[in-house]
Design a protein around this motif. Structure first.
Motif, PDB file in Angstrom:
ATOM      1  N   SER A 105       0.775  -1.038  -0.019  1.00  0.00           N
ATOM      2  CA  SER A 105       0.047  -0.051   0.170  1.00  0.00           C
ATOM      3  C   SER A 105       0.736   1.123  -0.028  1.00  0.00           C
ATOM      4  CB  SER A 105      -0.933  -0.083   1.261  1.00  0.00           C
ATOM      5  OG  SER A 105      -0.232  -0.097   2.493  1.00  0.00           O
ATOM      6  N   ASN A 106       2.116   1.205   0.330  1.00  0.00           N
ATOM      7  CA  ASN A 106       2.863   2.146   0.534  1.00  0.00           C
ATOM      8  C   ASN A 106       4.334   2.299  -0.649  1.00  0.00           C
ATOM      9  OD1 ASN A 106       4.347   0.189   1.866  1.00  0.00           O
ATOM     10  ND2 ASN A 106       5.536   1.709   2.920  1.00  0.00           N
ATOM     11  N   VAL A 107       4.220   1.170  -1.332  1.00  0.00           N
ATOM     12  CA  VAL A 107       5.352   1.315  -2.468  1.00  0.00           C
ATOM     13  C   VAL A 107       4.667   0.543  -3.866  1.00  0.00           C
ATOM     14  CG1 VAL A 107       7.803   0.050  -2.836  1.00  0.00           C
ATOM     15  CG2 VAL A 107       6.822   0.322  -0.414  1.00  0.00           C
ATOM     16  N   PRO A 122       9.306  -0.395   5.679  1.00  0.00           N
ATOM     17  CA  PRO A 122       9.717   0.614   5.431  1.00  0.00           C
ATOM     18  C   PRO A 122      10.225   0.500   4.060  1.00  0.00           C
ATOM     19  CG  PRO A 122      10.559  -0.037   7.500  1.00  0.00           C
ATOM     20  CD  PRO A 122       9.423  -0.973   7.238  1.00  0.00           C
ATOM     21  N   VAL A 123      10.355   1.408   3.004  1.00  0.00           N
ATOM     22  CA  VAL A 123      10.862   1.277   1.607  1.00  0.00           C
ATOM     23  C   VAL A 123      12.400   0.810   1.555  1.00  0.00           C
ATOM     24  CG1 VAL A 123      10.808   2.443  -0.520  1.00  0.00           C
ATOM     25  CG2 VAL A 123       9.303   3.235   1.315  1.00  0.00           C
ATOM     26  N   GLU A 124      13.275   1.141   2.022  1.00  0.00           N
ATOM     27  CA  GLU A 124      14.571   0.801   2.263  1.00  0.00           C
ATOM     28  C   GLU A 124      14.685  -0.748   2.495  1.00  0.00           C
ATOM     29  OE1 GLU A 124      19.107   1.996   3.233  1.00  0.00           O
ATOM     30  OE2 GLU A 124      17.433   2.909   4.135  1.00  0.00           O
ATOM     31  N   LEU A 125      13.867  -1.131   3.428  1.00  0.00           N
ATOM     32  CA  LEU A 125      13.990  -2.435   4.062  1.00  0.00           C
ATOM     33  C   LEU A 125      13.372  -3.389   3.093  1.00  0.00           C
ATOM     34  CD1 LEU A 125      14.396  -4.540   6.288  1.00  0.00           C
ATOM     35  CD2 LEU A 125      12.310  -3.945   7.256  1.00  0.00           C
ATOM     36  N   LEU A 126      12.428  -2.999   2.170  1.00  0.00           N
ATOM     37  CA  LEU A 126      11.862  -3.729   1.180  1.00  0.00           C
ATOM     38  C   LEU A 126      12.871  -3.997   0.080  1.00  0.00           C
ATOM     39  CD1 LEU A 126       9.547  -5.296   0.186  1.00  0.00           C
ATOM     40  CD2 LEU A 126       8.532  -3.403  -0.829  1.00  0.00           C
ATOM     41  N   ALA A 176       9.297   3.216  -5.647  1.00  0.00           N
ATOM     42  CA  ALA A 176       8.649   4.535  -5.224  1.00  0.00           C
ATOM     43  C   ALA A 176       7.844   4.309  -4.061  1.00  0.00           C
ATOM     44  CB  ALA A 176       7.901   5.032  -6.285  1.00  0.00           C
ATOM     45  N   GLY A 177       8.233   4.857  -2.879  1.00  0.00           N
ATOM     46  CA  GLY A 177       7.477   4.521  -1.836  1.00  0.00           C
ATOM     47  C   GLY A 177       7.429   5.607  -0.507  1.00  0.00           C
ATOM     48  N   TYR A 178       6.742   5.466   0.459  1.00  0.00           N
ATOM     49  CA  TYR A 178       6.470   6.402   1.594  1.00  0.00           C
ATOM     50  C   TYR A 178       6.389   5.647   2.970  1.00  0.00           C
ATOM     51  CZ  TYR A 178       4.445   9.791   4.840  1.00  0.00           C
ATOM     52  OH  TYR A 178       4.186  10.469   5.846  1.00  0.00           O
ATOM     53  N   PRO A 235       6.577   6.552   7.613  1.00  0.00           N
ATOM     54  CA  PRO A 235       6.980   7.818   8.492  1.00  0.00           C
ATOM     55  C   PRO A 235       8.428   8.070   8.781  1.00  0.00           C
ATOM     56  CG  PRO A 235       5.467   6.153   8.952  1.00  0.00           C
ATOM     57  CD  PRO A 235       6.040   5.602   7.958  1.00  0.00           C
ATOM     58  N   HIS A 236       9.230   7.173   8.584  1.00  0.00           N
ATOM     59  CA  HIS A 236      10.721   7.425   8.835  1.00  0.00           C
ATOM     60  C   HIS A 236      11.458   8.355   8.115  1.00  0.00           C
ATOM     61  CE1 HIS A 236       9.928   4.052  11.389  1.00  0.00           C
ATOM     62  NE2 HIS A 236       9.474   3.195  10.527  1.00  0.00           N
ATOM     63  N   TYR A 237      11.308   8.218   6.814  1.00  0.00           N
ATOM     64  CA  TYR A 237      12.159   9.145   5.890  1.00  0.00           C
ATOM     65  C   TYR A 237      11.214   9.699   4.691  1.00  0.00           C
ATOM     66  CZ  TYR A 237      16.010   6.735   8.049  1.00  0.00           C
ATOM     67  OH  TYR A 237      17.049   6.309   8.693  1.00  0.00           O
ATOM     68  N   GLN A 238       9.934   9.528   5.020  1.00  0.00           N
ATOM     69  CA  GLN A 238       8.775  10.314   4.108  1.00  0.00           C
ATOM     70  C   GLN A 238       9.049   9.804   2.727  1.00  0.00           C
ATOM     71  OE1 GLN A 238       6.673  12.503   5.635  1.00  0.00           O
ATOM     72  NE2 GLN A 238       8.013  11.798   7.360  1.00  0.00           N
ATOM     73  N   PHE A 239       8.867  10.324   1.566  1.00  0.00           N
ATOM     74  CA  PHE A 239       8.895   9.964   0.440  1.00  0.00           C
ATOM     75  C   PHE A 239      10.443   9.357  -0.120  1.00  0.00           C
ATOM     76  CE2 PHE A 239       5.304  12.610   0.183  1.00  0.00           C
ATOM     77  CZ  PHE A 239       4.250  11.769  -0.129  1.00  0.00           C
ATOM     78  N   GLN A 240      10.409   8.246  -0.784  1.00  0.00           N
ATOM     79  CA  GLN A 240      11.816   7.782  -1.182  1.00  0.00           C
ATOM     80  C   GLN A 240      11.793   7.140  -2.724  1.00  0.00           C
ATOM     81  OE1 GLN A 240      12.977   5.398   2.467  1.00  0.00           O
ATOM     82  NE2 GLN A 240      11.058   6.312   2.989  1.00  0.00           N
ATOM     83  N   LEU A 241      12.800   7.214  -3.330  1.00  0.00           N
ATOM     84  CA  LEU A 241      12.985   6.695  -4.680  1.00  0.00           C
ATOM     85  C   LEU A 241      14.356   5.778  -4.454  1.00  0.00           C
ATOM     86  CD1 LEU A 241      12.059   6.000  -7.633  1.00  0.00           C
ATOM     87  CD2 LEU A 241      13.456   8.282  -8.057  1.00  0.00           C
ATOM     88  N   TYR A 242      14.261   4.392  -4.825  1.00  0.00           N
ATOM     89  CA  TYR A 242      15.299   3.373  -4.906  1.00  0.00           C
ATOM     90  C   TYR A 242      15.490   2.860  -6.248  1.00  0.00           C
ATOM     91  CZ  TYR A 242      15.738   4.245   0.136  1.00  0.00           C
ATOM     92  OH  TYR A 242      15.904   4.575   1.501  1.00  0.00           O
ATOM     93  N   HIS A 243      16.668   2.302  -6.442  1.00  0.00           N
ATOM     94  CA  HIS A 243      17.026   1.661  -7.727  1.00  0.00           C
ATOM     95  C   HIS A 243      17.823   0.522  -7.328  1.00  0.00           C
ATOM     96  CE1 HIS A 243      19.890   0.881 -11.121  1.00  0.00           C
ATOM     97  NE2 HIS A 243      18.753   0.115 -11.502  1.00  0.00           N
ATOM     98  N   SER A 244      17.636  -0.699  -8.104  1.00  0.00           N
ATOM     99  CA  SER A 244      18.315  -1.798  -7.564  1.00  0.00           C
ATOM    100  C   SER A 244      18.605  -2.794  -9.049  1.00  0.00           C
ATOM    101  CB  SER A 244      17.712  -2.964  -6.710  1.00  0.00           C
ATOM    102  OG  SER A 244      16.582  -3.595  -7.047  1.00  0.00           O
ATOM    103  N   ASP A 245      19.541  -3.189  -8.797  1.00  0.00           N
ATOM    104  CA  ASP A 245      20.140  -3.954 -10.284  1.00  0.00           C
ATOM    105  C   ASP A 245      20.410  -5.436  -9.894  1.00  0.00           C
ATOM    106  OD1 ASP A 245      22.631  -4.284  -9.248  1.00  0.00           O
ATOM    107  OD2 ASP A 245      23.371  -2.518  -9.765  1.00  0.00           O
ATOM    108  N   PRO A 246      20.817  -6.271 -10.994  1.00  0.00           N
ATOM    109  CA  PRO A 246      20.851  -7.612 -10.881  1.00  0.00           C
ATOM    110  C   PRO A 246      22.090  -8.153  -9.857  1.00  0.00           C
ATOM    111  CG  PRO A 246      20.739  -7.046 -13.326  1.00  0.00           C
ATOM    112  CD  PRO A 246      20.888  -5.669 -12.420  1.00  0.00           C
TER     113      PRO A 246
END
Length: 266
Positions: free
Chosen positions: A81-83, A117-121, A148-150, A152-163
């Motif tokens: 629901s948040n990512v 949390p977005v970074e944990l995912l 693309a996620g949100y 409460p810890h770090y608000q809006f965030q955008l992460y990229h991961s590769d192979p």
């Protein structure tokens, strides 16, 4: 006579004499030919857009038009629901990772009674992807993801991961075909205080200049926005339907022109 050992390039877990893992490089090359996925982080939300490669008059798009839960099933997916996730690469590999991410998010919700949390995912998926570069009999996933996620810890965030299992946070980034051109355009136009409405316009303009297609339409484009509900303060993910994408293109003067109407006018 000096003998040198050159491991076969098909082995995923053996370094070359130059210190390279060829299968990861091949996976990155496959991603560079995939449809473009672009993400922009704004002060009040995150915007994702993706180019669809699988198009055709005989393709059944009825489920996408009706707004099926979780996205169209090709480029943009609702992970929690948040990512929201955007994928570039081999779609079958992406489906496997999307299912893993959804399962990890639900396990976290069940255990801690809160959205993951977005970074944990992103870390969970990267741990899985890194394992596929280290153990024999496996090959790396041929897909990169934008998260693309949100939370409460770090608000809006955008992460990229590769192979390889690496991940990094971004203000704006692009994966897939023509990512270098898109990165250059984003560097020129991105501002730290950009709003969601401005980010939507930036994403649309950038996609129009980097997509392989000559025209921009809902049949070749996916779009999603993550914001926060002003009343409940809960994250609100919106994956646009084709009609809504066409309306956005018209709003930003990027809609494809009706060739038949032009011919009649002339």
């Amino acid at each position: 006579m000096v003998l040198t050992f050159c491991p076969p390039k098909g082995r995923t877990t053996i370094f070359s004499p130059e210190g390279r893992l060829y299968q990861i490089e091949y996976a990155m090359e496959a991603i560079s030919h995939a449809g473009t996925v672009l993400g922009v982080l704004a002060t009040d939300g995150v915007v994702l857009a993706a180019e669809k490669k699988v198009t055709g008059k005989l393709l059944d798009l009825s489920e996408a038009k009706e707004g099926r839960y979780g996205g169209s099933g090709e480029k943009i997916f609702l992970l929690n629901s948040n990512v929201i996730g955007g994928v570039a690469g081999i779609t079958a590999d992406a489906n496997s990772l999307v299912n893993y991410a959804r399962s990890a998010a639900q396990q976290h919700l069940l255990r801690y009674n809160e959205d993951i949390p977005v970074e944990l995912l992103a870390q969970r998926l990267c741990d899985l992807k890194q394992g596929y570069t280290q153990f024999g009999g496996l090959r790396p996933f041929g897909v990169s993801l934008l998260y693309a996620g949100y939370d409460p810890h770090y608000q809006f965030q955008l992460y990229h991961s590769d192979p390889s299992g690496n991940y990094s946070g971004w203000k704006a980034t692009c994966i897939g075909a023509n990512n270098g051109t898109a990165q250059s355009l984003l560097k020129q136009e991105y501002k730290d205080d950009i709003t969601v409405e401005e980010a939507i316009g930036l994403v649309m303009r950038t996609m129009s200049k980097t997509m392989d297609s000559t025209t921009l339409g809902s049949e070749k484009l996916e779009f999603a926005v993550l914001t926060v509900d002003p009343v409940t303060k809960e994250p609100r993910a919106k994956i646009y339907r084709p009609a809504e994408i066409d309306a956005l293109l018209v709003k930003h003067d990027l809609a494809k022109k009706d060739e038949d109407a032009e011919m009649k006018a002339t």
